[in-house]
Design a protein around this motif. Structure first.
Motif, PDB file in Angstrom:
ATOM      1  N   PHE A 167       0.813  -1.218   0.000  1.00  0.00           N
ATOM      2  CA  PHE A 167       0.000   0.000   0.000  1.00  0.00           C
ATOM      3  C   PHE A 167       0.846   1.268   0.000  1.00  0.00           C
ATOM      4  N   GLY A 168       2.118   1.144   0.324  1.00  0.00           N
ATOM      5  CA  GLY A 168       2.996   2.304   0.412  1.00  0.00           C
ATOM      6  C   GLY A 168       3.929   2.185   1.606  1.00  0.00           C
ATOM      7  N   TRP A 169       4.295   3.363   2.173  1.00  0.00           N
ATOM      8  CA  TRP A 169       5.235   3.416   3.296  1.00  0.00           C
ATOM      9  C   TRP A 169       4.495   3.906   4.542  1.00  0.00           C
ATOM     10  N   HIS A 170       4.675   3.172   5.644  1.00  0.00           N
ATOM     11  CA  HIS A 170       3.947   3.441   6.872  1.00  0.00           C
ATOM     12  C   HIS A 170       4.873   3.954   7.964  1.00  0.00           C
ATOM     13  N   VAL A 171       4.346   4.900   8.721  1.00  0.00           N
ATOM     14  CA  VAL A 171       4.947   5.302   9.997  1.00  0.00           C
ATOM     15  C   VAL A 171       3.953   4.849  11.069  1.00  0.00           C
ATOM     16  N   ILE A 172       4.409   4.021  11.997  1.00  0.00           N
ATOM     17  CA  ILE A 172       3.513   3.368  12.958  1.00  0.00           C
ATOM     18  C   ILE A 172       3.751   3.893  14.367  1.00  0.00           C
ATOM     19  N   LYS A 173       2.656   4.066  15.090  1.00  0.00           N
ATOM     20  CA  LYS A 173       2.734   4.379  16.516  1.00  0.00           C
ATOM     21  C   LYS A 173       1.878   3.360  17.270  1.00  0.00           C
ATOM     22  N   VAL A 174       2.500   2.643  18.216  1.00  0.00           N
ATOM     23  CA  VAL A 174       1.776   1.661  19.027  1.00  0.00           C
ATOM     24  C   VAL A 174       1.174   2.377  20.224  1.00  0.00           C
ATOM     25  N   GLU A 175      -0.147   2.355  20.310  1.00  0.00           N
ATOM     26  CA  GLU A 175      -0.853   3.044  21.390  1.00  0.00           C
ATOM     27  C   GLU A 175      -1.028   2.149  22.626  1.00  0.00           C
ATOM     28  N   ASP A 176      -1.260   0.855  22.387  1.00  0.00           N
ATOM     29  CA  ASP A 176      -1.543  -0.038  23.523  1.00  0.00           C
ATOM     30  C   ASP A 176      -1.349  -1.485  23.082  1.00  0.00           C
ATOM     31  N   LYS A 177      -1.201  -2.381  24.060  1.00  0.00           N
ATOM     32  CA  LYS A 177      -1.126  -3.822  23.818  1.00  0.00           C
ATOM     33  C   LYS A 177      -2.004  -4.511  24.849  1.00  0.00           C
ATOM     34  N   ARG A 178      -2.654  -5.594  24.419  1.00  0.00           N
ATOM     35  CA  ARG A 178      -3.500  -6.329  25.352  1.00  0.00           C
ATOM     36  C   ARG A 178      -3.677  -7.771  24.868  1.00  0.00           C
ATOM     37  N   THR A 179      -4.158  -8.599  25.772  1.00  0.00           N
ATOM     38  CA  THR A 179      -4.553  -9.957  25.399  1.00  0.00           C
ATOM     39  C   THR A 179      -6.041  -9.946  25.113  1.00  0.00           C
ATOM     40  N   GLN A 180      -6.406 -10.405  23.935  1.00  0.00           N
ATOM     41  CA  GLN A 180      -7.810 -10.400  23.521  1.00  0.00           C
ATOM     42  C   GLN A 180      -8.657 -11.227  24.499  1.00  0.00           C
ATOM     43  N   PRO A 181      -9.723 -10.665  25.057  1.00  0.00           N
ATOM     44  CA  PRO A 181     -10.567 -11.436  25.977  1.00  0.00           C
ATOM     45  C   PRO A 181     -11.266 -12.576  25.253  1.00  0.00           C
ATOM     46  N   GLN A 182     -11.319 -13.744  25.900  1.00  0.00           N
ATOM     47  CA  GLN A 182     -12.013 -14.882  25.310  1.00  0.00           C
ATOM     48  C   GLN A 182     -13.515 -14.748  25.506  1.00  0.00           C
ATOM     49  N   PRO A 183     -14.296 -15.291  24.583  1.00  0.00           N
ATOM     50  CA  PRO A 183     -15.757 -15.170  24.705  1.00  0.00           C
ATOM     51  C   PRO A 183     -16.289 -15.969  25.889  1.00  0.00           C
ATOM     52  N   THR A 184     -17.396 -15.513  26.438  1.00  0.00           N
ATOM     53  CA  THR A 184     -18.038 -16.228  27.530  1.00  0.00           C
ATOM     54  C   THR A 184     -18.829 -17.412  26.964  1.00  0.00           C
ATOM     55  N   LEU A 185     -19.266 -18.297  27.860  1.00  0.00           N
ATOM     56  CA  LEU A 185     -20.066 -19.441  27.438  1.00  0.00           C
ATOM     57  C   LEU A 185     -21.352 -18.980  26.754  1.00  0.00           C
ATOM     58  N   ASP A 186     -22.000 -17.959  27.299  1.00  0.00           N
ATOM     59  CA  ASP A 186     -23.248 -17.476  26.712  1.00  0.00           C
ATOM     60  C   ASP A 186     -23.038 -16.959  25.292  1.00  0.00           C
ATOM     61  N   GLU A 187     -21.870 -16.368  25.038  1.00  0.00           N
ATOM     62  CA  GLU A 187     -21.589 -15.799  23.720  1.00  0.00           C
ATOM     63  C   GLU A 187     -21.401 -16.877  22.652  1.00  0.00           C
ATOM     64  N   VAL A 188     -20.840 -18.014  23.039  1.00  0.00           N
ATOM     65  CA  VAL A 188     -20.582 -19.071  22.054  1.00  0.00           C
ATOM     66  C   VAL A 188     -21.545 -20.254  22.197  1.00  0.00           C
TER      67      VAL A 188
END
Length: 319
Positions: A240-261
């Motif tokens: 797509f071209g040339w990127h300048v990146i800034k990382v704002e935050d990092k996290r572990t994706q929450p797993q879905p609850t039983l009701d959700e799946v």
């Protein structure tokens, strides 16, 4: 006007015996002159949970009959407002009642063909009821909990990064942006002014949270290798071209609850249960199959045992 999809669906049902293939009037038919119209029957109570919507020679057609017929139509037709297709569905139900009554009057209900069709329909209904009963009995809370634990095991939580970027066409432009940022330039302001990604630029370059597999590889590798708050020291090139990146935050994706799946797990368990039910029934039954002409299947020839290769001889030591 009832659209073409609805007309086609009704006529298809008619061809299958679910409705009469009489020409459909798209709009409500005009009533006959008062002199030739018999006095209407008393209207059903408005408070009825399943009101009568038509009456054919004294036999009632209920709203539930309309809804049942609509449920057999294609999904795109089912999504239409019921009020829009109601007149045409009622017309088909009336036609069906009239044809069925004529068939009964002609003593066709006792013919071998009709009896065989009724038997097949009854078998299908009994099959469906039995499967539903077995599925309901076997999908227990313990089974769901076990399936949920297996789901979590097979879908471990993923790491996610929240990043912003500034996209430009040339490497020199990206280097100039990095230099400007190193002098204290505002990342969001520069992104709005210079980024070629219009969607992200409108948000100050913000891309939100994403997992590594949702971004192109060079971009993802660079973003996940950076620390929170860090800006890329060198431009990152993608298609797509040339990127300048800034990382704002990092996290572990929450797993879905039983009701959700739960719906997803129930669907998978249902498939497994149906397979198990059929396997159990087959194992307990004597099943014989024949060729298309009714003749016995050819017996399988026993496979010839392959001769075993001689074990390699130990090499004699050289003298």
């Amino acid at each position: 006007m009832v659209n073409r999809a609805f007309r086609t669906a009704l006529l298809s049902m008619a061809a299958c015996g679910l409705a009469l293939t009489a020409p459909l009037s798209v709009q409500a038919q005009s009533p006959a002159p008062a002199a030739s119209t018999p006095a209407p029957a008393a209207a059903p109570a408005a408070t009825s949970a399943d009101p009568v919507v038509a009456r054919v020679n004294g036999e009632d057609i209920h709203r539930s009959d309309v809804q049942r017929m609509v449920s057999q139509l294609p999904p795109q037709v089912q999504q239409m407002p019921l009020e829009m297709i109601f007149p045409a569905v009622v017309e088909q139900l009336v036609n069906s009642k009239l044809v069925a009554a004529a068939g009964y009057k002609a003593n066709l209900a006792g013919t071998p063909e009709v009896k065989e069709e009724i038997k097949r329909a009854e078998e299908r209904a009994v099959q469906r009821a039995y499967i539903q009963k077995e599925v309901a009995a076997r999908i227990t809370p313990a089974k769901l909990d076990e399936a949920y634990k297996e789901f979590l095991k097979q879908n471990p939580p993923q790491e996610e990064v929240k990043a912003s970027h500034i996209l430009v066409e040339k490497e020199d432009e990206a280097k100039a942006v990095i230099a400007e940022l190193n002098k204290g330039g505002d990342f969001a302001k520069i992104a709005k002014e210079k980024s070629k990604d219009p969607v992200a630029a409108a948000q100050g370059g913000d891309l939100g949270y994403f997992s590594k597999d949702t971004m192109v590889e060079p971009f993802a590798n660079a973003a996940f290798a950076m620390n929170k708050g860090e800006i890329s020291k060198t431009p990152v090139q993608t298609q797509f071209g040339w990127h300048v990146i800034k990382v704002e935050d990092k996290r572990t994706q929450p797993q879905p609850t039983l009701d959700e799946v739960k719906p997803q797990l129930e669907q998978q368990l249902s498939k497994d249960i149906v397979t198990a039910v059929v396997d159990d029934l087959r194992n307990a039954a004597k099943v014989e199959t024949f060729q298309i002409d009714g003749s016995p299947l050819p017996k399988e020839e026993p496979k010839a045992e392959q001769p075993k290769a001689d074990a390699p001889k130990a090499e004699q030591p050289k003298k």
